[in-house]
Design an enzyme around this catalytic site. Structure first.
Site, PDB file in Angstrom:
ATOM      1  N   GLY A   1       3.018  -6.378   6.124  1.00  0.00           N
ATOM      2  CA  GLY A   1       4.182  -7.247   6.280  1.00  0.00           C
ATOM      3  C   GLY A   1       4.931  -7.612   5.023  1.00  0.00           C
TER       4      GLY A   1
ATOM      5  N   TYR B   1       0.853  -1.195   0.000  1.00  0.00           N
ATOM      6  CA  TYR B   1       0.000   0.000   0.000  1.00  0.00           C
ATOM      7  C   TYR B   1       0.888   1.245   0.000  1.00  0.00           C
ATOM      8  CZ  TYR B   1      -4.188   2.758   1.176  1.00  0.00           C
ATOM      9  OH  TYR B   1      -5.230   3.654   1.165  1.00  0.00           O
ATOM     10  N   SER B   2       1.777   1.313  -0.977  1.00  0.00           N
ATOM     11  CA  SER B   2       2.662   2.468  -1.140  1.00  0.00           C
ATOM     12  C   SER B   2       3.086   2.515  -2.601  1.00  0.00           C
ATOM     13  CB  SER B   2       3.880   2.371  -0.210  1.00  0.00           C
ATOM     14  OG  SER B   2       4.620   1.188  -0.474  1.00  0.00           O
TER      15      SER B   2
ATOM     16  N   SER C   1      -1.670  -0.619  13.713  1.00  0.00           N
ATOM     17  CA  SER C   1      -2.940  -1.158  13.229  1.00  0.00           C
ATOM     18  C   SER C   1      -3.123  -2.607  13.676  1.00  0.00           C
ATOM     19  CB  SER C   1      -3.005  -1.078  11.701  1.00  0.00           C
ATOM     20  OG  SER C   1      -4.064  -1.860  11.198  1.00  0.00           O
TER      21      SER C   1
ATOM     22  N   THR D   1       3.821  -1.566  13.806  1.00  0.00           N
ATOM     23  CA  THR D   1       2.576  -1.008  13.281  1.00  0.00           C
ATOM     24  C   THR D   1       1.697  -0.581  14.437  1.00  0.00           C
ATOM     25  OG1 THR D   1       0.616  -1.436  11.902  1.00  0.00           O
ATOM     26  CG2 THR D   1       1.469  -3.274  13.181  1.00  0.00           C
TER      27      THR D   1
ATOM     28  N   CYS E   1      -5.906  11.823  -5.369  1.00  0.00           N
ATOM     29  CA  CYS E   1      -4.479  11.619  -5.082  1.00  0.00           C
ATOM     30  C   CYS E   1      -3.680  11.454  -6.369  1.00  0.00           C
ATOM     31  CB  CYS E   1      -4.292  10.408  -4.169  1.00  0.00           C
ATOM     32  SG  CYS E   1      -4.828  10.690  -2.465  1.00  0.00           S
TER      33      CYS E   1
ATOM     34  N   GLY F   1       3.013  -2.174   7.887  1.00  0.00           N
ATOM     35  CA  GLY F   1       1.825  -2.488   7.105  1.00  0.00           C
ATOM     36  C   GLY F   1       1.408  -3.940   7.230  1.00  0.00           C
TER      37      GLY F   1
ATOM     38  N   GLN G   1      -3.601  -4.814  10.497  1.00  0.00           N
ATOM     39  CA  GLN G   1      -2.366  -5.097   9.780  1.00  0.00           C
ATOM     40  C   GLN G   1      -1.479  -6.055  10.565  1.00  0.00           C
ATOM     41  OE1 GLN G   1      -0.674  -1.224   8.874  1.00  0.00           O
ATOM     42  NE2 GLN G   1      -1.708  -1.184   6.892  1.00  0.00           N
TER      43      GLN G   1
END
Length: 428
Positions: free
Chosen positions: A208, A165-166, A228, A226, A388, A206, A231
């Protein structure tokens, strides 16, 4: 006044200002503003009375929108980014011609021209901006929960199978999302100069994927941090499924609570959540965590221009507390820590390409997303991905990778080692 009090006061002030502008006059002002600022593409507005107003260059892309709520023009004038996004979410801004992507590219380009006219307000708004960037640990955890503790199934709709997710890394621009994300991990690994047994701290690990890659392909010993819960559970399950739980360990921990020493520190897509008042603290902690000959690699979103406010719609609905720094803010903080900047790379359109692919995948799985959440959520999410992308194509956003070291001799004299390492990596 505390930062949260300012957040509550701003909408009240804007509402009071709106009450002084008649609806018809507000729409005329909005059209006048667009005619002055839309310098890319062609944008037509249909007002609540059904009248059409044309702005722009007369060239492609061609977009027509309809505003059905008579209060929208005044609310858009008061806070363009926030209200345009919310009007789309609520369905009072309807696309009648063209795509959401084209509309936002036109709007982002116009916003850039408008921002230049508002430079004189910087000195007035800077104290408020710093208050809103304050990010103590409790607030950081709440901000992470807002975005990252959504359903794993949602993210699997549009991310690659490794759940990266980047920003991906496009060497040609024609790669699949999967190939570009694999190249991103190899690009980062090359800059980290790993060998079997290298101790790595992954700040903001994140789901992982990067930590597992470094453990699996390079024999590193990785600790991922993290905030989260979602996550963490996914990363730990993935490590166990691959038998890597002894080499890729994941912790629910704020980076400010980490105490170990590591040969390498890596952070991908987390620095945007640090908060500008904490930048020096962040880089100080990176230095403290590094062994004397250690190397760090920070990958994050930045902006080409001088420091500016976070986008209010993104801040409210997507990434509360998020902030994309100018490079002047990043380097000013690094300079106070005694760290060496041993390499710096700017990835310009790579995230635009990543977001375009995410958007296409989200649209393909939109019906499933609506079953997970609802139609309003889907409109919010498609707007998020499209706005974005526009930010990276025409809005001055980019990604930077900054390599840091405690010792001036921690990395070789030239960058050849990076290129040689990438060429030597086997495809994932």
């Amino acid at each position: 006044m505390a930062g949260s009090d300012w957040h509550e006061a701003i909408p009240m002030l804007r509402q009071a200002l709106n009450s002084f502008v008649p609806e018809g006059a507000a729409f005329d002002l909005l059209v006048s503003l667009l005619r002055r600022t839309v310098g890319y593409g062609s944008l037509a507005l249909i007002d609540p009375r059904g009248e059409r107003h044309v702005t722009g260059t007369g060239d492609a892309p061609f977009v027509t929108i309809r505003l059905t709520d008579p209060t929208d023009p005044a609310r858009i004038l008061a806070n363009p980014s926030l209200r345009v996004g919310e009007a789309y979410m609520e369905g009072s801004l309807i696309l009648e011609e063209g795509t959401l992507r084209d509309f936002l590219l036109i709007g982002m380009a116009a916003a850039g021209r408008l921002a230049k006219e508002a430079q004189g307000l910087k000195g007035i708004t800077e104290p408020l901006r710093r208050l809103n960037r304050h990010n103590p640990i409790a607030r950081a955890r709440a901000n992470v929960e807002h975005h990252y503790d959504l359903s794993e199934a949602l993210y699997r709709l549009f991310l690659d199978p490794d759940l990266q997710y980047s920003c991906a890394y496009f060497q040609t621009g024609d790669e699949s999302l999967e190939a570009a994300q694999a190249k991103k991990k190899r690009h980062i690994a090359a800059k980290l100069r790993l060998s079997p047994g290298t101790r790595v701290l992954d700040i903001g690990s994140g789901w992982g994927g990067l930590a597992l890659e470094l453990a699996r392909a390079h024999g590193a010993q990785v600790d991922g941090l993290t905030l989260s819960q979602e996550q963490l559970a996914v990363a730990q399950a993935r490590a166990a499924a691959e038998g890597l739980q002894d080499r890729a360990r994941f912790h629910l921990r704020d980076y400010r609570h980490e105490t170990g020493e590591y040969d390498r520190v890596v952070s991908v897509g987390m620095f945007e959540h640090v908060g500008e008042p904490h930048y020096t603290e962040f880089f100080d902690l990176v230095r403290q965590r590094l062994a004397p000959d250690g190397v760090a690699l920070i990958h994050a979103i930045g902006r080409r221009d001088a420091p500016a406010d976070s986008d209010p719609w993104i801040d409210k609905h997507i990434f509360p507390g998020g902030y994309c720094p100018s490079l002047s803010e990043v380097f000013a903080a690094v300079e106070k820590t005694g760290l060496w900047v041993t390499d710096m790379e700017i990835l310009r359109l790579h995230y635009a390409e990543t977001l375009q692919r995410w958007s296409e995948r989200f649209q393909a799985g939109r019906a499933q997303a609506a079953r997970l959440y609802d139609e309003r959520f889907c409109r919010m999410w498609e707007y998020y991905l499209a706005v974005c992308e526009a930010g990276f194509r025409v809005g001055g956003l980019m990604v930077f990778q900054i390599q840091l070291a405690r010792d001036v001799g921690a990395v070789p004299l030239t960058r050849d080692y990076m290129f040689e390492a990438e060429r030597g990596f086997a495809p994932s």
